[in-house]
Design a protein around this motif. Sequence first.
Motif, PDB file in Angstrom:
ATOM      1  N   PRO A 227      31.276 100.461  -9.678  1.00  0.00           N
ATOM      2  CA  PRO A 227      30.488 100.195 -10.892  1.00  0.00           C
ATOM      3  C   PRO A 227      29.670 101.375 -11.406  1.00  0.00           C
ATOM      4  O   PRO A 227      29.300 101.377 -12.575  1.00  0.00           O
ATOM      5  CB  PRO A 227      29.558  99.052 -10.461  1.00  0.00           C
ATOM      6  CG  PRO A 227      30.243  98.410  -9.304  1.00  0.00           C
ATOM      7  CD  PRO A 227      30.930  99.533  -8.593  1.00  0.00           C
ATOM      8  N   VAL A 228      29.408 102.389 -10.564  1.00  0.00           N
ATOM      9  CA  VAL A 228      28.641 103.540 -11.054  1.00  0.00           C
ATOM     10  C   VAL A 228      29.514 104.511 -11.851  1.00  0.00           C
ATOM     11  O   VAL A 228      29.037 105.541 -12.305  1.00  0.00           O
ATOM     12  CB  VAL A 228      27.930 104.322  -9.903  1.00  0.00           C
ATOM     13  CG1 VAL A 228      26.847 103.462  -9.249  1.00  0.00           C
ATOM     14  CG2 VAL A 228      28.930 104.826  -8.867  1.00  0.00           C
ATOM     15  N   LYS A 229      30.805 104.176 -11.999  1.00  0.00           N
ATOM     16  CA  LYS A 229      31.718 105.055 -12.742  1.00  0.00           C
ATOM     17  C   LYS A 229      32.395 104.305 -13.889  1.00  0.00           C
ATOM     18  O   LYS A 229      32.523 103.087 -13.860  1.00  0.00           O
ATOM     19  CB  LYS A 229      32.842 105.548 -11.819  1.00  0.00           C
ATOM     20  CG  LYS A 229      32.393 106.355 -10.633  1.00  0.00           C
ATOM     21  CD  LYS A 229      32.135 107.779 -11.002  1.00  0.00           C
ATOM     22  CE  LYS A 229      31.840 108.602  -9.766  1.00  0.00           C
ATOM     23  NZ  LYS A 229      31.218 109.879 -10.097  1.00  0.00           N
ATOM     24  N   TYR A 230      32.895 105.072 -14.826  1.00  0.00           N
ATOM     25  CA  TYR A 230      33.715 104.504 -15.886  1.00  0.00           C
ATOM     26  C   TYR A 230      35.021 103.955 -15.292  1.00  0.00           C
ATOM     27  O   TYR A 230      35.440 104.358 -14.210  1.00  0.00           O
ATOM     28  CB  TYR A 230      34.063 105.582 -16.919  1.00  0.00           C
ATOM     29  CG  TYR A 230      33.002 105.758 -17.956  1.00  0.00           C
ATOM     30  CD1 TYR A 230      32.827 104.798 -18.951  1.00  0.00           C
ATOM     31  CD2 TYR A 230      32.167 106.870 -17.952  1.00  0.00           C
ATOM     32  CE1 TYR A 230      31.848 104.951 -19.923  1.00  0.00           C
ATOM     33  CE2 TYR A 230      31.186 107.032 -18.912  1.00  0.00           C
ATOM     34  CZ  TYR A 230      31.027 106.073 -19.887  1.00  0.00           C
ATOM     35  OH  TYR A 230      30.064 106.222 -20.846  1.00  0.00           O
ATOM     36  N   GLY A 231      35.672 103.087 -16.067  1.00  0.00           N
ATOM     37  CA  GLY A 231      36.924 102.451 -15.659  1.00  0.00           C
ATOM     38  C   GLY A 231      37.972 103.400 -15.095  1.00  0.00           C
ATOM     39  O   GLY A 231      38.662 103.055 -14.134  1.00  0.00           O
ATOM     40  N   ILE A 232      38.103 104.577 -15.700  1.00  0.00           N
ATOM     41  CA  ILE A 232      39.147 105.516 -15.270  1.00  0.00           C
ATOM     42  C   ILE A 232      39.136 105.800 -13.777  1.00  0.00           C
ATOM     43  O   ILE A 232      40.174 106.112 -13.210  1.00  0.00           O
ATOM     44  CB  ILE A 232      39.078 106.877 -16.027  1.00  0.00           C
ATOM     45  CG1 ILE A 232      37.663 107.424 -16.087  1.00  0.00           C
ATOM     46  CG2 ILE A 232      39.651 106.735 -17.407  1.00  0.00           C
ATOM     47  CD1 ILE A 232      37.598 108.802 -16.780  1.00  0.00           C
ATOM     48  N   LYS A 233      37.974 105.694 -13.139  1.00  0.00           N
ATOM     49  CA  LYS A 233      37.892 105.989 -11.698  1.00  0.00           C
ATOM     50  C   LYS A 233      38.200 104.761 -10.843  1.00  0.00           C
ATOM     51  O   LYS A 233      38.335 104.870  -9.632  1.00  0.00           O
ATOM     52  CB  LYS A 233      36.490 106.504 -11.355  1.00  0.00           C
ATOM     53  CG  LYS A 233      36.131 107.839 -11.988  1.00  0.00           C
ATOM     54  CD  LYS A 233      36.745 108.997 -11.247  1.00  0.00           C
ATOM     55  CE  LYS A 233      36.202 110.328 -11.753  1.00  0.00           C
ATOM     56  NZ  LYS A 233      36.781 111.468 -11.022  1.00  0.00           N
TER      57      LYS A 233
END
Length: 263
Positions: A227-233
């Motif tokens: 959750p601390v990253k954008y979807g791409i990760k």
Amino acid sequence: MEQPNKKKVKAPLTIEQKIKRRNFISFGAFFALGGGAVAGWKWLLDAPEETAGITGGARAPLRRALNKTELFFRNFFSNNHTVKTYPKERAAKTVRVNSLIGIEDDEDFNEKNWKLEVKTGVLQSLHIGIEEIKALPKTEIVFDFKCVEGWDQIQHWGGVKLSDFLSHFKLETLAEKNYMGLKTPNGEYYVGLERDSVLHPQTILAYEMNGQPITINHGAPLRLIIPVKYGIKNLKRIGVMSFSNSRPRDYWAEQGYDYYSGL
Ligand SMILES: Nc1nc2c(c(=O)[nH]1)N[C@H]1C(S)=C(S)[C@@H](COP(=O)(O)O)O[C@H]1N2
Ligand SMILES: [Mo]
């Protein structure tokens, strides 16, 4: 006759003279600023490119600026910072499916035979089945999933905390390396994640969505929810996990997106 107080008075400027002078000033400013911009641009173009392949090939000064931004946000959002969570009722019933790179039309993939490969050494790997992963303590999270393409959705995921998984399989020492790399089984989609985000308490290896086993399009049998990253990760269908001190390859970073892609 001598006039003692007579000053030499400049004749007032004519209209034409005023216009000429103004033009002169604005052209001067135009060339000075323009020249500065061209020089700055040239400096940027002549600056060395960063390591190709790992990042998008941005000029080093730009990447330095991005890295400064990254450092700022990393310090700001330490592992004490958690993303906002919601009650389960708020979660979307129809969960959006985004891109399917590395997971569509793959006849070689058979969910029944799937095992997670964890590279523990140059020639050594662990092979972990989904049942072993489901046997670990389960965590659930309802949060606002954000895609860089501009949509977001409150979603409900369940799985094992990545940090719990790592300690259960005695991978803590390996996980002290700077990065974790994840790839789909066919190697077509891959991401790199820095240690702090890997060990973040809200990062999970997910096998459930809305309390049900996740579907193929959402990354069955196991995907990353970070959750601390954008979807791409948030890699779907994890095949291989590895650890390194240098940045692993990252699909979207190679296309020029920010490697860190943090929120
Ligand atoms: N294997 C794989 N994982 C992937 C992608 C992909 O194309 N292939 N797309 C990413 C992107 S851009 C987003 S926004 C999320 C979307 O997850 P979803 O399809 O479950 O909504 O998956 C991420 N993980
Ligand atoms: Mo995305």
